[in-house]
Design an enzyme around this catalytic site. Sequence first.
Site, PDB file in Angstrom:
ATOM      1  CB  CYS A 200      -0.865   0.052   1.242  1.00 29.23           C
ATOM      2  SG  CYS A 200      -1.744  -1.453   1.617  1.00 29.23           S
TER       3      CYS A 200
ATOM      4  CB  ALA B  90       0.016   6.034  -3.245  1.00 33.28           C
TER       5      ALA B  90
ATOM      6  N   GLY C 241       5.819   7.598   1.185  1.00 39.77           N
ATOM      7  CA  GLY C 241       6.638   7.884   2.377  1.00 39.77           C
ATOM      8  C   GLY C 241       7.503   6.694   2.766  1.00 39.77           C
ATOM      9  CE  LYS C 242       4.876   4.352   7.071  1.00 36.32           C
ATOM     10  NZ  LYS C 242       3.760   5.188   6.728  1.00 36.32           N
TER      11      LYS C 242
ATOM     12  CD  GLU D 142      -2.230   3.388  -3.606  1.00 33.07           C
ATOM     13  OE1 GLU D 142      -1.569   3.261  -2.556  1.00 33.07           O
ATOM     14  OE2 GLU D 142      -3.481   3.366  -3.626  1.00 33.07           O
TER      15      GLU D 142
ATOM     16  NE  ARG E 200      -3.652   7.036  -1.772  1.00 34.87           N
ATOM     17  CZ  ARG E 200      -3.328   7.863  -0.782  1.00 34.87           C
ATOM     18  NH1 ARG E 200      -3.929   9.017  -0.683  1.00 34.87           N
ATOM     19  NH2 ARG E 200      -2.417   7.533   0.109  1.00 34.87           N
TER      20      ARG E 200
ATOM     21  CG  ASP F 246       1.817   2.504   5.947  1.00 35.91           C
ATOM     22  OD1 ASP F 246       1.607   2.440   7.165  1.00 35.91           O
ATOM     23  OD2 ASP F 246       1.926   3.577   5.333  1.00 35.91           O
TER      24      ASP F 246
ATOM     25  CB  CYS G  90      -1.571   6.698  10.652  1.00 34.58           C
ATOM     26  SG  CYS G  90      -2.790   6.989   9.395  1.00 34.58           S
TER      27      CYS G  90
END
Length: 432
Positions: free
Chosen positions: A111, A113, A116-117, A135, A140, A180, A233
């Site tokens: 996952c 987009a 960041g990771k 993604e 995205r 993520d 998150c």
Amino acid sequence: MISLPQKFLEDMKKILGEEYDEFLKSYEDKKTTGLRVNTLKVSVEDFLNMGIFNLTPISWSEEGFYYDEDEVRPGKNPLHEAGIYYLQEPSAMAVVPNLDIKEGDKVLDICAAPGGKSTYIASKLNGKGLLISNEINKTRVKALGENIERFGVKNVIITNSSAKDLEKIFKGYFDKIIVDAPCSGEGMFRKDEGAIKDWSYNKVLECKSIQEELLKRAYNMLKEGGILVYSTCTFSREENEDVVNEFLSKHEDVDILKMERLWPHKIKGEGHFVAKMKKASQTESKVKTTKIKKLTSEIKNFREFEKSFLNIKIEGNLELKGDNLYLVPDEYPSLKGIKVLRSGLHIGTLKKNRFEPSHALSHYLKKEDVKYVHNLNLNSKEVMDYLRGNTLNTGKSRGWVLVTVEGFPLGWGKESNGVLKNHYPKGLRIKY
Ligand SMILES: C[S@@+](CC[C@H](N)C(=O)[O-])C[C@H]1O[C@@H](n2cnc3c(N)ncnc32)[C@H](O)[C@@H]1O
């Protein structure tokens, strides 16, 4: 004080007990902001020596720093366009270090987009091994492509597929996998009021069922001894401990190495959940490799460009897709049935009788790799002119020129009759 959903507050009270008031009080604090240095382009030490922003180290990420957004705007700085750092929420930087990335690993970010990771993983891989950055969302995935390009990554394959389709071909293949997961975003409440409006308990439950499926399929793609990191998150127990514990109850061959929460009242960050697992059993892998045809006469114009404008020879496996030339990763699995956005580094396009270098190539190269460089100062008007898409008067006529800021590539320009024609991509041009 922001107004938070009642059901969310009740659930947090149940989880946090005595700490609940402290948690609630953290919503009065300012959101935290961070940036992460792209070590593919600059060492942390050299970046800090540039002294551009007032930064404070983030203890859980060697490459991560806090900045104060009332003081500086790193997102509106030409060095951001040069890809020497990535803006990332500080607690999100705690996830990738758990993957223990080694140069040469085969990694899947399922996952991915906006990246960041993935950009973090790519800088840890340091150009070796393979990253499949996937993604599912068509819009995205484009932002993911741009961020990977800006970071100057060569050994990445960007896919736009479902976990189900990836699982069909990648059983038992990866050393490291990160899930993520899409989540109800409770850790976004302080930085994005829209996340509060979008929240509902139904969303928590919907996300839980997607997360369970992603985790199960991801695990099947892991090799024996491989590491899987699951992160969100959000704070709900349903999307975190419950997802992981239910998964563990169905898989006896998993060693759970860590299950950790980063709470906003305990650390300086918006909050995250991270679980790290190791696979103890073997899953047979039948992944085929893509055969690459050796290109010679087909890429004559590229080799001429290389001789005329570069100080290096681009070695490795080159692949032509239509008129587009790519440098593909050494580890190049067959991707039949998978929607691919980019396989490796896009080098450029073969046009009639000439070769046009890609924007991605400009970000992959270092200034010393290129014969002609037009360097701009960070605070100059010219650098903004270039990023806005304007032509520059250079007084020279050298052909393809790498435009840099403080020595870091921004993009190409083509000089003739003393004028540099702007090749900074239209979609990336700044509007301010
Ligand atoms: C938390 S975000 C990923 C953030 C990213 N890892 C980063 O660090 O920038 C979750 C992503 O999962 C994607 N997603 C949503 N549903 C999915 C599904 N069913 N399978 C795979 N990915 C999904 C979303 O489009 C979103 O981009």
